[in-house]
Design a protein around this motif. Structure first.
Motif, mmCIF file in Angstrom:
data_model
loop_
_atom_site.group_PDB
_atom_site.id
_atom_site.type_symbol
_atom_site.label_atom_id
_atom_site.label_comp_id
_atom_site.label_asym_id
_atom_site.label_seq_id
_atom_site.Cartn_x
_atom_site.Cartn_y
_atom_site.Cartn_z
ATOM 1 N N VAL A 122 8.516 13.042 -9.169
ATOM 2 C CA VAL A 122 8.606 11.961 -8.185
ATOM 3 C C VAL A 122 9.899 11.193 -8.439
ATOM 4 C CG1 VAL A 122 7.525 9.842 -7.355
ATOM 5 C CG2 VAL A 122 6.100 11.785 -8.036
ATOM 6 N N VAL A 123 10.719 11.022 -7.401
ATOM 7 C CA VAL A 123 11.975 10.290 -7.580
ATOM 8 C C VAL A 123 12.013 8.991 -6.774
ATOM 9 C CG1 VAL A 123 13.388 12.261 -8.267
ATOM 10 C CG2 VAL A 123 13.083 11.753 -5.841
ATOM 11 N N GLU A 124 11.132 8.849 -5.817
ATOM 12 C CA GLU A 124 11.096 7.644 -5.002
ATOM 13 C C GLU A 124 9.682 7.480 -4.458
ATOM 14 O OE1 GLU A 124 15.256 6.928 -3.002
ATOM 15 O OE2 GLU A 124 13.725 7.082 -1.416
ATOM 16 N N VAL A 125 9.244 6.240 -4.384
ATOM 17 C CA VAL A 125 7.904 5.982 -3.867
ATOM 18 C C VAL A 125 8.037 5.162 -2.598
ATOM 19 C CG1 VAL A 125 5.681 4.859 -4.371
ATOM 20 C CG2 VAL A 125 6.928 6.044 -6.197
ATOM 21 N N TYR A 126 7.170 5.415 -1.630
ATOM 22 C CA TYR A 126 7.212 4.665 -0.377
ATOM 23 C C TYR A 126 5.942 3.846 -0.207
ATOM 24 C CZ TYR A 126 10.947 7.983 0.264
ATOM 25 O OH TYR A 126 12.066 8.707 0.071
ATOM 26 N N CYS A 127 6.131 2.691 0.394
ATOM 27 C CA CYS A 127 4.960 1.862 0.655
ATOM 28 C C CYS A 127 5.221 0.981 1.872
ATOM 29 C CB CYS A 127 4.638 1.002 -0.558
ATOM 30 S SG CYS A 127 5.808 -0.341 -0.804
ATOM 31 N N GLU A 128 4.171 0.312 2.319
ATOM 32 C CA GLU A 128 4.302 -0.697 3.372
ATOM 33 C C GLU A 128 3.741 -1.993 2.833
ATOM 34 O OE1 GLU A 128 2.400 0.874 6.837
ATOM 35 O OE2 GLU A 128 4.077 2.242 7.256
ATOM 36 N N TYR A 129 4.320 -3.105 3.275
ATOM 37 C CA TYR A 129 3.810 -4.380 2.778
ATOM 38 C C TYR A 129 3.117 -5.161 3.870
ATOM 39 C CZ TYR A 129 7.380 -7.581 4.756
ATOM 40 O OH TYR A 129 8.154 -8.341 5.584
ATOM 41 N N ASP A 130 2.307 -6.097 3.464
ATOM 42 C CA ASP A 130 1.624 -6.983 4.399
ATOM 43 C C ASP A 130 2.405 -8.292 4.430
ATOM 44 O OD1 ASP A 130 0.094 -8.881 5.637
ATOM 45 O OD2 ASP A 130 -1.678 -8.613 4.341
ATOM 46 N N LYS A 179 0.873 -1.172 0.000
ATOM 47 C CA LYS A 179 0.000 0.000 0.000
ATOM 48 C C LYS A 179 0.914 1.226 0.000
ATOM 49 C CE LYS A 179 -4.159 1.081 2.752
ATOM 50 N NZ LYS A 179 -4.919 1.760 1.808
ATOM 51 N N ALA A 180 0.699 2.130 -0.927
ATOM 52 C CA ALA A 180 1.577 3.307 -1.010
ATOM 53 C C ALA A 180 1.339 4.225 0.181
ATOM 54 C CB ALA A 180 1.307 4.063 -2.310
ATOM 55 N N THR A 181 2.439 4.815 0.642
ATOM 56 C CA THR A 181 2.304 5.737 1.776
ATOM 57 C C THR A 181 2.751 7.152 1.419
ATOM 58 O OG1 THR A 181 4.484 4.989 2.495
ATOM 59 C CG2 THR A 181 2.576 3.956 3.548
ATOM 60 N N GLY A 182 3.549 7.305 0.381
ATOM 61 C CA GLY A 182 3.997 8.645 0.028
ATOM 62 C C GLY A 182 5.089 8.596 -1.014
ATOM 63 N N CYS A 183 5.722 9.737 -1.262
ATOM 64 C CA CYS A 183 6.799 9.754 -2.252
ATOM 65 C C CYS A 183 7.734 10.912 -1.981
ATOM 66 C CB CYS A 183 6.228 9.851 -3.661
ATOM 67 S SG CYS A 183 5.321 11.379 -3.971
ATOM 68 N N LYS A 184 8.897 10.849 -2.650
ATOM 69 C CA LYS A 184 9.863 11.945 -2.536
ATOM 70 C C LYS A 184 9.958 12.607 -3.900
ATOM 71 C CE LYS A 184 14.705 11.743 -2.154
ATOM 72 N NZ LYS A 184 15.791 10.944 -1.573
ATOM 73 N N LYS A 185 10.072 13.961 -3.900
ATOM 74 C CA LYS A 185 10.139 14.661 -5.176
ATOM 75 C C LYS A 185 11.421 15.486 -5.276
ATOM 76 C CE LYS A 185 5.545 15.855 -4.850
ATOM 77 N NZ LYS A 185 4.368 16.616 -5.232
ATOM 78 N N ASP A 186 11.853 15.749 -6.478
ATOM 79 C CA ASP A 186 13.013 16.625 -6.643
ATOM 80 C C ASP A 186 12.530 18.075 -6.680
ATOM 81 O OD1 ASP A 186 11.943 17.053 -9.141
ATOM 82 O OD2 ASP A 186 13.478 15.926 -10.235
ATOM 83 N N GLU A 187 13.471 18.998 -6.928
ATOM 84 C CA GLU A 187 13.113 20.419 -6.887
ATOM 85 C C GLU A 187 12.085 20.810 -7.940
ATOM 86 O OE1 GLU A 187 16.938 22.259 -7.069
ATOM 87 O OE2 GLU A 187 17.424 21.552 -5.040
ATOM 88 N N GLN A 188 12.101 20.058 -9.056
ATOM 89 C CA GLN A 188 11.122 20.369 -10.107
ATOM 90 C C GLN A 188 9.750 19.737 -9.845
ATOM 91 O OE1 GLN A 188 14.431 19.259 -11.350
ATOM 92 N NE2 GLN A 188 14.826 21.464 -11.187
#
Ligand code: ATP
Ligand code: MG
Length: 563
Positions: A440-448, A428-437
């Motif tokens: 999206v450069v990285e996606v975060y999630c948690e697993y079951d 399940k996605a929880t968030g992401c990291k973005k660059d200055e522009q």
């Protein structure tokens, strides 16, 4: 009522050539013997149209206990080369056919020459000194008679002398030709004193070198070659139908028995969005508009092979379209579906991420990994399973994540639905990291941890499954996506230069793709299904440092005409 017996494929009905052959066998034509030939001119690589002729020529011989010879129709040294001879043999063998013997029309140059002398002596051939243009102008039209050449009635002795001069190289190219003296008023244009020999002194023949200064024309050489070899059925394409009477005429002039080869014609293969004239294909190659004869966009046998087509797929396609007596255009999507049908049950199915973005599973232990297992192809249990390494960081397709997703987006989005990583866990996605522009450069999630595929918890159903490869256990690859070479259905029917009709997006190269390590051991031309993407094969340009994959065909026909 009809019943279907398993493993017994329904036999297709006989095509008109097969019907004729069966009837000839029943009637004892030529003693019931079957001999065919495949007669390519070695002036280019074979294309899929030739494959259609090959399946016919070799297929008839195979099915009716006959023989098929390979004969190179090498009567025009200007365009011919051993490179083409070699590639033609390799392609026929690859298609799975075996010739009995290899012949060359050039083997018959002496015999053909002797027969030409005989024809001159019988007053049935003459040397014409007019230019090619004048001769063409005098041809007349189908409804008006042609004009006789002023040289038509020159004495036999003079014809003999001039033809000998031509053959010794004492006459300039184009200054004279030898013509059969038939009928300038014939309703069949091909009978209007066809050219039998022309002078070629400026180039060497790839087999006979400088021996010959005069070369026989197709209509004269082809039938005689068939006759010399004992061909029973000379099968060719429909454009030769109007040549058939002349084919017969030449043979009648010399035949010393009742035996006659029988020329019969079937429709050419034409496919949408491509060209199959060797002249045009040569232009594409020579001008660098494609990357060689085996460019995967080319309709050549070598191009299709490199693209990932098997001989079986090509033969299945040809069998499906069949042979008729009327010209038509076949939709390229039929060829593509033959590739899918061939590959679906046998190509290993793997994950390849074409546009990778990193996904971090934040509740998965750091510095830890596990081995998962997956079937190579559920339709082919004999292909077994393979191991996948799973860990905290994986690559997924950029398009499988959306930060602000609409309701009908079933893949990853923060606060959105659960998604299964193929053969692994539900996340399940929880968030992401973005660059200055803001990219999206990285996606975060948690697993079951209780949702692993193949376990009891793995049965939990979610709306969608996405592909992944583990960051440290994946390999970089280049992927080449091919589209149709031309942007119009029938480039040959359009006015203007066919090169202007080339699809500018026929090749898209994608760098930096990530694929499963399983693919690092692939051999050139090995086929795979990239899950959700299409069928791909390993290009021979690949090296241990750089894997390169060609898209054979997408999973579905994206070009299908909308109903
Ligand atoms: P091109 O005119 O482009 O040079 P071609 O037809 O003259 O091609 P050949 O090498 O003379 O090429 O052909 C060898 C055999 O293949 C012939 O018997 C010919 O009829 C057959 N052939 C060529 N093109 C096709 C096609 N598109 N479909 C079916 N048979 C074909
Ligand atoms: Mg030809």
């Amino acid at each position: 009522m009809t019943t279907t017996v398993e493993n017994e494929s329904p036999k297709r009905s006989l095509n008109f050539i097969e019907q004729m052959v069966e009837e000839d066998i029943r009637n004892g034509f030529d003693g019931g013997r079957i001999q065919t030939r495949f007669p390519p001119e070695p002036n280019g690589y074979l294309h899929i149209g030739h494959a259609k002729a090959i399946c016919m020529d070799f297929g008839i011989a195979e099915n009716y206990n006959g023989i098929c010879n390979l004969r190179f129709d090498d009567t025009n040294p200007v365009k011919e080369d051993v490179e083409y001879v070699d590639s033609i043999m390799a392609d026929i063998a690859w298609l799975g056919f075996e010739w009995k013997s290899v012949f060359y029309a050039s083997d018959y140059f002496q015999q053909l020459f002797d027969l030409a002398i005989r024809l001159i002596k019988e007053g049935k051939a003459y040397v014409d000194e007019q230019s090619a243009e004048t001769i063409a102008q005098q041809k007349g039209t189908p409804t008006t008679a042609g004009t006789e050449s002023p040289y038509r009635n020159r004495p036999v002795e003079e014809n003999l002398e001039l033809f000998m001069k031509m053959s010794r190289g004492e006459v300039a190219e184009g200054a004279m030709v030898l013509r059969a003296k038939i009928d300038m008023a014939s309703s069949n244009m091909h009978f209007r004193d066809p050219i039998m020999y022309r002078i070629i002194t400026s180039v060497e023949h790839h087999r006979t070198g400088n021996t010959w200064k005069v070369y026989p024309m197709y209509d004269y050489a082809h039938g005689q070659s068939d006759y010399f070899e004992g061909v029973t059925h000379s099968l060719c394409t429909l454009e030769f139908e109007v040549h058939r009477p002349l084919y017969d005429w030449f043979i009648d002039q010399f035949a010393d028995s009742d035996y006659r080869p029988k020329q019969r014609e079937f429709n050419r293969l034409n496919i949408t969005y491509t060209v199959m004239s060797k002249r045009k294909m040569l232009q594409l190659v020579q001008e660098g508009l494609v990357n060689g004869w085996d460019d995967p966009r080319m309709p050549t046998v070598s191009g299709l092979r490199r693209r990932g087509y098997s001989a079986k797929a090509i033969r299945a396609f040809i069998d499906k379209i069949g042979y008729t007596k009327t010209e038509a255009m076949n939709d390229v999507s039929l060829l593509e579906s033959a590739a899918r049908e061939d590959l679906k049950p046998r190509a290993p199915r793997v994950c390849a991420i074409l546009d990778p973005i990193k996904l971090v599973i934040t509740n998965y232990p750091e510095n830890s990994s596990e081995t998962l297992t997956t079937e190579n192809n559920p339709e082919a249990p004999e292909l077994g399973n393979r191991d996948l390494t799973f860990a905290r960081e994986v690559y997924i397709e950029r398009g499988d994540f959306m930060e602000d997703a609409p309701k009908d987006f079933f893949r990853l989005s923060p606060g959105g639905r659960e998604v299964r990583l193929k053969s692994a866990y539900i996340i399940k996605a929880t968030g992401c990291k973005k660059d200055e522009q803001g990219n999206v450069v990285e996606v975060y999630c948690e697993y079951d941890p209780n949702s692993k595929s193949g376990t009891e918890g793995g049965n939990r159903k979610v709306k969608s499954t996405i592909n992944w490869v583990e960051v440290n256990n994946s390999v970089e690859a280049e992927v080449r996506l091919y589209d149709r070479l031309f942007s119009v259905e029938n480039p040959s029917a359009e006015e203007g230069d066919f090169r202007d009709l080339i699809n500018p997006n026929s090749l898209q190269i994608i760098q930096g793709c990530r694929v499963e390590p399983y693919l690092a051991s692939a051999k050139a031309l090995d086929n795979f299904q990239f899950l959700k993407v299409g069928y791909f094969n390993l290009d021979p340009d690949s090296t241990a440092e750089k894997l390169i994959f060609n898209r054979t065909v997408s999973l579905k026909d994206t070009w299908a005409k909308k109903a």
